[in-house]
Design an enzyme around this catalytic site. Structure first.
Site, short mmCIF file in Angstrom:
data_model
loop_
_atom_site.label_atom_id
_atom_site.label_comp_id
_atom_site.label_asym_id
_atom_site.label_seq_id
_atom_site.Cartn_x
_atom_site.Cartn_y
_atom_site.Cartn_z
N CYS A 28 47.74 60.99 1.28
CA CYS A 28 46.58 60.14 0.93
C CYS A 28 45.62 60.98 -0.14
CB CYS A 28 45.75 59.87 2.25
SG CYS A 28 46.81 59.11 3.47
N HIS A 59 36.10 60.98 1.87
CA HIS A 59 37.35 60.48 2.13
C HIS A 59 37.24 59.50 3.44
CE1 HIS A 59 41.60 60.47 2.90
NE2 HIS A 59 41.45 60.90 4.34
N HIS A 65 41.97 51.91 3.86
CA HIS A 65 42.74 52.99 3.33
C HIS A 65 43.74 52.84 2.50
CE1 HIS A 65 43.86 56.91 2.55
NE2 HIS A 65 43.82 57.58 3.90
#
Length: 410
Positions: free
Chosen positions: A161, A301, A338
């Site tokens: 990620c 994040h 996400h």
């Protein structure tokens, strides 16, 4: 030392099919999370995701070729063309001096799953000859090179990620060391298929929402319960600053610094004290020669997981001390979900636009403060703020961490 500017932006996201629509939705706090439409998810414990809707690769790729490309590649090609057009690079530019660093966390998983089904149901002779070259993680970067005729350094960074952030950071470094004059950097992901949904359900990392999907992603809120899967692509054009100025390019921001680290703790859980994340941020500040007090905004994040959001908050406190409480920190994953390999690039784009416009996008769905997550998360509404330096954080499975530090250019 060569300085690096951002001169072009392209994005295909759950919020919109280009950068202006994506930015407008993020600032307005409009969520891209909804019920899964790509397939029937009614039997799954989680039935929501942040999908890209209305996407058509159009005239960019001939229909016959498009059918041979995984969705993640098509998204990347569209975002790259947008970024290229936005940068308005001269047609006579030396394309051997242009690099491409576009990665993905998972790659062509939809095509892998599809061809596995073909093998199981129809036999090995029916597996497509285009299968292997269409699913590699570096296929997107290769196809972008073909579409744009770019012959410089080209590879696909993979750091889960954190991939999008890694691509930008390494792309900027390639310009600084003279390997390239321009780099297209970013990430792409198209993971919303039954197999990946089943896998994340098994990990119990996703949040299930039974009534209103737009409320599911709530980073830093005390009731946060997991992340929302997203998809999309985001590409930035990085360019040597003086060359960009000389040709009169629009400059969104400067890439001041880049930091990377690994938690070396667990494949799926963040290290509780967040020492690796703190090290990453310090590295970015030190390489840029920027004092922590100059940072005014952090695009976190912030995935909306109990452990991840807490660890990131702890890292910010470690690095910034009392200044952490003066920082504006928001998570645009509250509206985008996400997007895995593209997330870092998309969130760096949010930082660049925040610097340009003097507007900080909000963290939506923030209703219940968490005593341990006690920073200013720009709750629920965008905020006017003139910021000179912004930080974009990314943390990934495998303990991978990467961040980019951006500065406003007058």
């Amino acid at each position: 030392m060569r300085r690096v500017a951002i001169t072009g932006l392209g994005a295909v996201t759950p919020l919109g099919l280009d950068v202006p629509s994506t930015w407008d939705a993020a600032v307005s706090g409009r969520s891209g999370v909804g019920w899964i439409e790509a397939f029937d998810a009614s039997e799954y414990p989680v039935r929501i995701a942040a999908e890209v809707t209305g996407f058509d690769v159009g005239d960019l790729v001939p229909p016959k070729e498009a059918r041979r490309m995984d969705r993640n590649v098509l998204l990347a090609v569209a975002a790259a063309q947008q970024a290229w057009d936005d940068a308005q690079l001269d047609s006579g530019v030396d394309r051997s001096r242009i690099g491409i660093l576009v990665g993905s966390a998972i790659g062509g998983i939809a095509t892998i799953a599809e061809q596995q089904q073909v093998l199981a149901e129809r036999g090995r002779d029916r597996v497509s000859p285009f299968f292997i070259p269409s699913v590699l993680v570096d296929t997107a970067s290769g196809q972008i090179a073909i579409q744009l005729g770019i012959t410089g350094p080209n590879y696909a960074p993979v750091s889960a990620c954190a991939t999008g952030s890694t691509a930008i950071g390494e792309g900027a470094e390639a310009i600084r060391r003279g390997q390239a004059d321009v780099v297209l950097a970013g990430g792409t992901e198209a993971p919303i298929i039954p197999l990946i949904l089943a896998g994340f359900c098994a990990m119990r990392g996703l949040v299930a929402e039974e009534e209103d999907p737009t409320l599911a992603s709530r980073p830093f809120d005390a009731t946060r319960a997991g992340f929302v899967m997203g998809e999309g692509a985001c590409i930035l054009v990085l360019e040597e600053l003086e060359a960009a100025r000389a040709r009169g390019a629009t400059i969104y921001a400067e890439v001041l610094g880049y930091g990377a680290s690994n938690d070396a703790h667990h494949l799926a859980q963040p290290e509780p004290e967040a020492t690796g994340v703190a090290h990453m941020i310090r590295t970015a500040l030190e390489t840029a020669g920027v004092a922590p007090e100059r940072v005014g905004y952090v695009n976190a994040h912030g995935t909306s997981t109990p452990l991840g959001d807490l660890a990131e908050t702890r890292a910010l406190k470690q690095v910034f001390g009392e200044h952490a409480y003066r920082l504006a920190v928001s998570s645009t994953k509250s509206v985008t979900g996400h997007c895995f390999g593209s997330a870092g690039a998309l969130e760096a784009t949010m930082c660049a636009l925040a610097l340009r416009d003097g507007v900080l996008p909000p963290t939506i769905n923030y209703r219940n403060p968490d005593p341990e997550c006690d920073l200013d998360y720009v709750p629920n509404e965008a905020r006017r703020a003139e910021v000179d330096v912004a930080l974009s954080n990314a943390m990934g499975l495998g303990g991978h961490n990467a961040c980019v530090l951006l500065g406003r250019v007058d």
